[in-house]
Design a protein around this motif. Structure first.
Motif: not given
Length: 197
Positions: A35-44, A182-192
């Motif tokens: 599971k993700p352990t890092i908060e990955l963010a974008s403009d939305t 790998v010591v951590g990971w985060g995920e951000w998803v955009g939809v199109f």
């Protein structure tokens, strides 16, 4: 005429989506961190619609991403962009970016401009995507419905030695290179989606 053929193909393969089990983060390098352990963010928010300028229909810009300062055990970051909803056996790789300094906490579109052979202005390198260029912006099949574009940040405990990789390393090479680091990971998803009007 081309649009009709593309739309026909998208209808034919309408149910060929969701290759989530083959996403990069499902590989052996992530077995201890499912599971993700890092908060990955974008403009939305993650799961939001991408702006047209972030697609091949517009300027093809890479979305801005940001994350907290690295943990002490992080020596480098990696970013992978992929689409698991294309009607293919495995997700389409839109971009691979490695050698991102551990001091980095954000990237913008300007960081992905060329700065030498396989090097980018952000101070990191890029790997092989579907077209062999720096970044393939979203362009799902016309009428195939919404596609999800996963942007994954991976924190590594050891730098990737790019001298041991191909000039444009594949996703398989990168997956092998990070195994055990790998010591951590985060995920951000955009939809199109490209709709039939």
């Amino acid at each position: 005429m081309t649009a009709y053929i593309e739309y026909g193909l998208s209808r034919l393969f309408a149910s060929a989506k969701g290759r989530d089990a083959r996403l990069f983060t499902k590989g052996p390098g992530f077995s201890k961190l499912p599971k993700p352990t890092i908060e990955l963010a974008s403009d939305t928010a993650s799961g939001s619609q991408l702006h047209v300028d972030q697609s091949a229909e517009g300027a093809g810009q890479f979305p801005s991403l940001s994350w907290p300062a690295a943990s002490p055990d992080t020596k480098e970051f990696l970013i992978v962009s992929e689409d698991p909803d294309a009607p293919l056996p495995s997700p389409i790789i839109h971009g691979i970016y490695y050698g991102i300094p551990a001091t980095t906490t954000a990237v913008t579109n300007a960081d992905f401009e060329a700065a030498g052979e396989y090097a980018l202005k952000g101070g990191f390198r890029y790997g092989k995507n579907r077209r062999g260029n720096i970044y393939v912006p979203p362009r799902p099949l016309l009428g195939h419905g919404e596609h999800r574009y996963f942007f994954t940040l991976v924190a590594l405990s050891a730098p990737i030695d790019w001298r041991k990789l191909s000039d444009l390393p594949t996703i398989q090479e990168i997956a092998q290179a990070i195994e055990g680091n790998v010591v951590g990971w985060g995920e951000w998803v955009g939809v199109f989606e490209r709709k039939w009007d």
